[in-house]
Write a protein that holds these residues in place. Structure first.
Motif, PDB file in Angstrom:
ATOM      1  N   VAL A 248       0.816  -1.192   0.080  1.00 49.51           N
ATOM      2  CA  VAL A 248      -0.135   0.000  -0.152  1.00 49.51           C
ATOM      3  C   VAL A 248       0.758   1.173   0.020  1.00 49.51           C
ATOM      4  O   VAL A 248       0.634   2.145  -0.610  1.00 49.51           O
ATOM      5  CB  VAL A 248      -0.862   0.106   1.062  1.00 49.51           C
ATOM      6  N   LEU A 249       1.821   1.188   0.850  1.00 47.38           N
ATOM      7  CA  LEU A 249       2.891   2.467   0.814  1.00 47.38           C
ATOM      8  C   LEU A 249       3.541   2.715  -0.329  1.00 47.38           C
ATOM      9  O   LEU A 249       3.627   4.053  -0.805  1.00 47.38           O
ATOM     10  CB  LEU A 249       3.765   2.159   2.194  1.00 47.38           C
ATOM     11  N   PHE A 250       3.982   1.731  -1.226  1.00 43.79           N
ATOM     12  CA  PHE A 250       4.699   2.257  -2.381  1.00 43.79           C
ATOM     13  C   PHE A 250       3.770   2.649  -3.303  1.00 43.79           C
ATOM     14  O   PHE A 250       4.401   3.676  -4.127  1.00 43.79           O
ATOM     15  CB  PHE A 250       5.416   0.835  -2.775  1.00 43.79           C
ATOM     16  N   VAL A 251       2.438   2.492  -3.351  1.00 45.54           N
ATOM     17  CA  VAL A 251       1.591   2.927  -4.525  1.00 45.54           C
ATOM     18  C   VAL A 251       1.377   4.192  -4.088  1.00 45.54           C
ATOM     19  O   VAL A 251       1.297   4.965  -4.808  1.00 45.54           O
ATOM     20  CB  VAL A 251       0.295   1.863  -4.576  1.00 45.54           C
ATOM     21  N   ASN A 252       1.192   4.586  -2.837  1.00 45.08           N
ATOM     22  CA  ASN A 252       0.676   5.977  -2.482  1.00 45.08           C
ATOM     23  C   ASN A 252       2.042   6.678  -2.410  1.00 45.08           C
ATOM     24  O   ASN A 252       1.785   7.970  -2.326  1.00 45.08           O
ATOM     25  CB  ASN A 252       0.207   5.860  -0.941  1.00 45.08           C
ATOM     26  N   GLN A 253       3.102   6.310  -2.036  1.00 43.97           N
ATOM     27  CA  GLN A 253       4.324   7.427  -1.495  1.00 43.97           C
ATOM     28  C   GLN A 253       5.520   7.267  -2.329  1.00 43.97           C
ATOM     29  O   GLN A 253       6.194   8.435  -2.533  1.00 43.97           O
ATOM     30  CB  GLN A 253       4.654   7.133   0.006  1.00 43.97           C
ATOM     31  N   MET A 254       5.556   6.037  -3.402  1.00 43.38           N
ATOM     32  CA  MET A 254       6.802   6.054  -4.216  1.00 43.38           C
ATOM     33  C   MET A 254       6.550   7.087  -5.149  1.00 43.38           C
ATOM     34  O   MET A 254       5.275   7.191  -5.834  1.00 43.38           O
ATOM     35  CB  MET A 254       6.906   4.698  -4.707  1.00 43.38           C
ATOM     36  N   ALA A 255       7.449   7.765  -5.700  1.00 39.97           N
ATOM     37  CA  ALA A 255       7.472   8.811  -6.838  1.00 39.97           C
ATOM     38  C   ALA A 255       7.312   8.105  -8.038  1.00 39.97           C
ATOM     39  O   ALA A 255       7.788   7.089  -8.556  1.00 39.97           O
ATOM     40  CB  ALA A 255       8.625   9.514  -6.826  1.00 39.97           C
ATOM     41  N   SER A 256       6.632   8.649  -8.839  1.00 37.69           N
ATOM     42  CA  SER A 256       6.497   8.234 -10.246  1.00 37.69           C
ATOM     43  C   SER A 256       7.824   8.766 -10.956  1.00 37.69           C
ATOM     44  O   SER A 256       8.599   9.663 -10.746  1.00 37.69           O
ATOM     45  CB  SER A 256       5.437   8.908 -11.075  1.00 37.69           C
ATOM     46  N   PHE A 257       8.033   8.356 -12.385  1.00 37.92           N
ATOM     47  CA  PHE A 257       9.147   8.932 -13.128  1.00 37.92           C
ATOM     48  C   PHE A 257       8.974  10.283 -13.337  1.00 37.92           C
ATOM     49  O   PHE A 257       9.666  11.105 -13.257  1.00 37.92           O
ATOM     50  CB  PHE A 257       9.344   8.024 -14.412  1.00 37.92           C
ATOM     51  N   GLU A 258       7.889  10.713 -13.686  1.00 31.15           N
ATOM     52  CA  GLU A 258       7.633  12.273 -14.057  1.00 31.15           C
ATOM     53  C   GLU A 258       7.704  13.014 -12.837  1.00 31.15           C
ATOM     54  O   GLU A 258       8.551  14.184 -12.748  1.00 31.15           O
ATOM     55  CB  GLU A 258       6.018  12.452 -14.368  1.00 31.15           C
ATOM     56  N   ASP A 259       7.232  12.541 -11.500  1.00 29.98           N
ATOM     57  CA  ASP A 259       7.367  13.236 -10.124  1.00 29.98           C
ATOM     58  C   ASP A 259       9.013  13.293  -9.827  1.00 29.98           C
ATOM     59  O   ASP A 259       9.200  14.559  -9.389  1.00 29.98           O
ATOM     60  CB  ASP A 259       6.764  12.691  -9.062  1.00 29.98           C
TER      61      ASP A 259
END
Length: 345
Positions: free
Chosen positions: A327-338
């Protein structure tokens, strides 16, 4: 009981896949955590999943089959271990406290008296089941009552704000029930399903398997329904877990399943409602003989394999941080764009 468990909506699947694949990592590099994250997003129908008020219900019940010698421990140990739960001294207490999981033990049908306690839910159907080697473990009415009570308990947890719930059990003799259920549902010889339980030697395991085969022959369930199998061989704690799991799926909760005995309840639930498995997370693979084959029959994989066979929901509590990580990686991990990281080689 009739449960309304729909197949998961696939409308968000492309967006979920894009969300997970677009995190700052090679596609698929988080392995099974990515599959777990996808499942949680599907169940909750969102790209921002949450775990709210995690719960653990451990159902306890006694088994009449113990009188036939299927366990090296006396039936009284069920009650003694429940008292240990209430005093906070069991493994499940330690792990639930470690991970912030609210714990309750449910008296589904213990052959003994228990004191009132804030951590105990009294839902007893009867003081233990009958010896299924000689007769059905419970009546059809008792089986129905246990399913209903399990459903009611989960509905109450849901009303309190929970969307993730784990299931464990305690009951001397209940690996025999689980093995009999597995053999009946999957049409197997008991020797393929029967393990050491609480510590039988080789001769004890062989005797246990012969008794289960004798019970299977007695019941003669050639074209049986899951309810018939449950009434013939189940424990009150297994029946209550089955109803609880089905209700949790109906309420779109994440269903966290423990080891061999809890998985036997899930096996029955999957036969009653095939869509149930979409909501279930099988937390660990028990060392108990038969569990690997049972998981394979349901076409599911467990999150961890630590050679555990304790029961009491311990595998759920130990694996819970993996659910949190998904759950945490979906919500808090950055996307390539971010993150301003190039996706191109």
């Amino acid at each position: 009981m009739i449960f309304d468990i729909p197949l998961l909506n696939t409308g968000l699947d492309a967006d979920i896949a894009h969300c997970i694949d677009n995190k700052t990592k090679p596609i698929g590099s988080l392995g099974k955590l990515e599959l777990l994250a996808k499942q949680i997003c599907q169940v909750q129908q969102t790209l921002t999943p949450q775990l709210k008020e995690p719960q653990m219900l451990v159902f306890a019940g006694d088994h009449g089959v113990v009188e036939s010698g299927v366990s090296p421990f006396p039936q009284a140990v069920t009650q003694q271990m429940v008292m240990n739960f209430l005093q906070g001294g069991a493994a499940i207490n330690v792990f639930c406290q470690q991970h912030g999981i609210e714990f309750r033990v449910v008296n589904a049908g213990i052959n003994g008296e228990l004191p009132e306690h804030v951590g105990l839910i009294d839902a007893s159907i009867s003081k233990g089941t009958q010896n299924f080697v000689k007769q059905a473990a419970m009546t059809d009415l008792q089986c129905q009552q246990a399913l209903e009570k399990g459903s009611e308990l989960v509905a109450d947890r849901h009303k309190r704000g929970s969307n993730v719930i784990g299931f464990g059990e305690m009951g001397i003799g209940n690996t025999s029930s689980a093995a009999a259920i597995m053999a009946a549902v999957l049409n197997l010889d008991a020797q393929e399903c029967t393990g050491v339980g609480t510590g039988l030697d080789k001769a004890g395991v062989e005797r246990k398997a012969k008794l289960i085969n004798k019970a299977l022959k007695r019941a003669q369930l050639k074209k049986s329904t899951p309810m018939q199998v449950l009434a013939e061989f189940g424990g009150f704690e297994i029946a209550m877990m089955c109803g609880a799991m089905l209700k949790a799926a109906e309420l779109r909760m994440l269903v966290l399943v423990d080891g061999f005995i809890a998985s036997s309840a899930a096996l029955l639930a999957s036969k009653m409602h095939p869509a149930f498995l979409q909501y279930a997370i099988f937390c660990h693979r028990s060392k108990e003989l038969g569990h690997k084959k049972m998981l394979k029959a349901m076409a599911v994989e467990a999150l961890i394999d630590l050679d555990m066979r304790l029961g009491e929901g311990s595998g759920v509590a130990v694996a819970y941080p993996l659910v949190q990580s998904a759950v945490l990686f979906v919500n808090q991990m950055a996307s390539f764009e971010d993150a301003g990281v190039s996706k191109d080689g």
